[in-house]
Design an enzyme around this catalytic site. Structure first.
Site, PDB file in Angstrom:
ATOM      1  N   GLY A   1      44.337  27.765  31.465  1.00  0.00           N
ATOM      2  CA  GLY A   1      44.407  28.228  30.081  1.00  0.00           C
ATOM      3  C   GLY A   1      43.647  27.344  29.103  1.00  0.00           C
ATOM      4  O   GLY A   1      42.870  26.458  29.496  1.00  0.00           O
TER       5      GLY A   1
ATOM      6  N   GLY B   1      41.772  25.064  36.899  1.00  0.00           N
ATOM      7  CA  GLY B   1      42.036  24.722  35.501  1.00  0.00           C
ATOM      8  C   GLY B   1      40.935  23.852  34.921  1.00  0.00           C
ATOM      9  O   GLY B   1      41.197  22.909  34.162  1.00  0.00           O
TER      10      GLY B   1
ATOM     11  N   ASP C   1      41.532  34.595  44.326  1.00  0.00           N
ATOM     12  CA  ASP C   1      42.067  33.459  43.571  1.00  0.00           C
ATOM     13  C   ASP C   1      43.601  33.563  43.522  1.00  0.00           C
ATOM     14  O   ASP C   1      44.144  34.621  43.177  1.00  0.00           O
ATOM     15  CB  ASP C   1      41.477  33.527  42.146  1.00  0.00           C
ATOM     16  CG  ASP C   1      41.703  32.267  41.346  1.00  0.00           C
ATOM     17  OD1 ASP C   1      41.856  31.190  41.956  1.00  0.00           O
ATOM     18  OD2 ASP C   1      41.705  32.356  40.097  1.00  0.00           O
TER      19      ASP C   1
HETATM   20  P1  13P Z   1      40.771  27.765  33.572  1.00  0.00           P
HETATM   21  O1  13P Z   1      41.942  28.431  32.929  1.00  0.00           O
HETATM   22  O2  13P Z   1      40.660  26.343  33.163  1.00  0.00           O
HETATM   23  O3  13P Z   1      39.495  28.497  33.378  1.00  0.00           O
HETATM   24  O4  13P Z   1      41.061  27.739  35.160  1.00  0.00           O
HETATM   25  C1  13P Z   1      40.745  28.834  35.953  1.00  0.00           C
HETATM   26  C2  13P Z   1      41.296  28.731  37.333  1.00  0.00           C
HETATM   27  O5  13P Z   1      41.743  27.711  37.791  1.00  0.00           O
HETATM   28  C3  13P Z   1      41.267  29.958  38.138  1.00  0.00           C
HETATM   29  O6  13P Z   1      41.925  29.805  39.355  1.00  0.00           O
HETATM   30  O1  G3H Z   2      44.079  30.729  37.517  1.00  0.00           O
HETATM   31  C1  G3H Z   2      44.204  31.824  37.042  1.00  0.00           C
HETATM   32  C2  G3H Z   2      43.034  32.607  36.573  1.00  0.00           C
HETATM   33  O2  G3H Z   2      42.584  32.131  35.343  1.00  0.00           O
HETATM   34  C3  G3H Z   2      43.344  34.055  36.598  1.00  0.00           C
HETATM   35  O3  G3H Z   2      44.158  34.433  35.560  1.00  0.00           O
HETATM   36  O4  G3H Z   2      45.996  35.832  36.524  1.00  0.00           O
HETATM   37  O5  G3H Z   2      45.279  36.063  34.114  1.00  0.00           O
HETATM   38  O6  G3H Z   2      43.790  36.889  35.957  1.00  0.00           O
HETATM   39  P1  G3H Z   2      44.859  35.904  35.539  1.00  0.00           P
HETATM   40 ZN    ZN Z   3      43.594  28.473  39.273  1.00  0.00          ZN
END
Ligand code: 13P
Ligand code: G3H
Ligand code: ZN
Length: 307
Positions: free
Chosen positions: A179, A210, A82
């Site tokens: 977030g 998100g 990710d």
């Molecule tokens: P959220 O913060 O909405 O759960 O999004 C997660 C996300 O996009 C991880 O890449």
């Molecule tokens: O999009 C981001 C994910 O929610 C991961 O968050 O970098 O705090 O692990 P993090």
């Molecule tokens: Zn993301």
């Protein structure tokens, strides 16, 4: 079953107008909760690892957890990076056995984003690995991923970007953010923009980051038991169903996992102040992840019984 590529998952999702959940993993309980939910619903799964998660848990532990999950569950499972920020991190995880990577050049000027994405695509495709890229920018702050502002994806640029980079799926910005504080007023997504992007890229899988809904029951529970998660607002679940019918094949969820675990652990601590065995609170936290993910699969993403 070995780790798989998103290809077939997304073909099924696109045709069937549902989405595959991409759930962020950081530790064993989260992996187990998600896998148990996938098994209960017989749903394909994407487990994704951010740079922060990789640093926290260690790539070797993550890979071993996935191996254990694959022995336990007979499901198609993708292991995805990710928000990969550099070519090097993408290369490292591909060498470690990930079957899908995101190269996130969304903070770069267009031409630089294209060049970086192209470089990752060339390397990843040689290894049979899927590449997600991002165009546009999501607001929100996470450990290693942050932006002050939302820059919505331009539909014409999206088509050009896909053509020039050869990326396999594209994360777009239409109003979601990372977030727990996604909207100041009423939640709104730019569905007209999504429709345009979708029509410029027929048959092509789009990705929504998100996408947590910031479930009110967990916000209330966290706050009731000593937390301070005020004014948290997420993406309404019916918006996600709608997006899944418009070419969005992958829906990213992290914040909802964090909130579910934290709320349940806060409650446990408050009700059992004498307890200090981590299994006593991590067990219910894992169960909360399972129940929440199962709910998403069944009632929001629509990926039940698609294995
Ligand atoms: P959220 O913060 O909405 O759960 O999004 C997660 C996300 O996009 C991880 O890449
Ligand atoms: O999009 C981001 C994910 O929610 C991961 O968050 O970098 O705090 O692990 P993090
Ligand atoms: Zn993301």
């Amino acid at each position: 079953m070995p780790l798989t590529s998103p290809k077939e998952m997304f073909e099924g999702a696109y045709q069937g107008e549902y989405a595959i959940g991409a759930f962020n993993v950081n530790n064993m309980e989260i992996v187990q909760g998600i896998i148990q939910a996938g098994e209960a619903e017989q749903s394909p799964l994407i487990l994704q690892v951010s740079a922060g998660a990789r640093k926290y848990a260690g790539q070797k532990y993550i890979i071993k957890l996935m191996e254990a999950a694959l022995e336990e569950a007979d499901l198609p499972i993708v292991l995805h990076l990710d928000h990969g920020q550099t070519f090097e991190i993408c290369k490292e995880v591909i060498q470690g056995g990930f079957t899908s990577v995101m190269i996130d050049g969304s903070h770069l000027p267009l031409e630089e984003n294209i060049a970086l994405t192209r470089q990752v695509v060339d390397y990843a495709h040689d290894q049979g690995v899927w590449v997600e890229a991002e165009l546009g920018r999501l607001a929100g702050v996470e450990d290693e991923v942050s932006s002050e502002e939302n820059v919505y994806t331009d539909p014409d640029e999206a088509a050009e970007f896909v053509e020039r980079t050869g990326c396999d799926s594209l994360a777009i910005a239409i109003g979601t953010s990372h977030g727990a504080y996604k909207f100041k007023g009423k939640p709104q997504l730019d569905f007209d923009r999504l429709e345009k992007i979708s029509s410029m890229l027929p048959g092509y899988p789009l990705v929504l980051h998100g996408a947590s809904s910031v479930l009110p029951e967990f916000v209330a529970m966290a706050n009731q038991y000593g937390g301070s998660v005020a004014d948290a607002v997420g993406v309404p679940e019916d918006f996600l169903r709608r997006a899944a019918r418009m070419g969005v094949c992958k829906i990213n969820i992290d914040t909802d996992i964090r909130l579910a675990m934290t709320a349940v652990i806060r409650k446990y601590f408050k009700e059992h102040p004498q307890e200090f065995d981590p299994r006593k609170y991590l067990g219910p936290a894992r169960q909360a992840v399972k129940d929440m993910v199962q709910h998403k699969i069944k009632n929001v993403l629509g990926s039940s019984n698609k294995v």
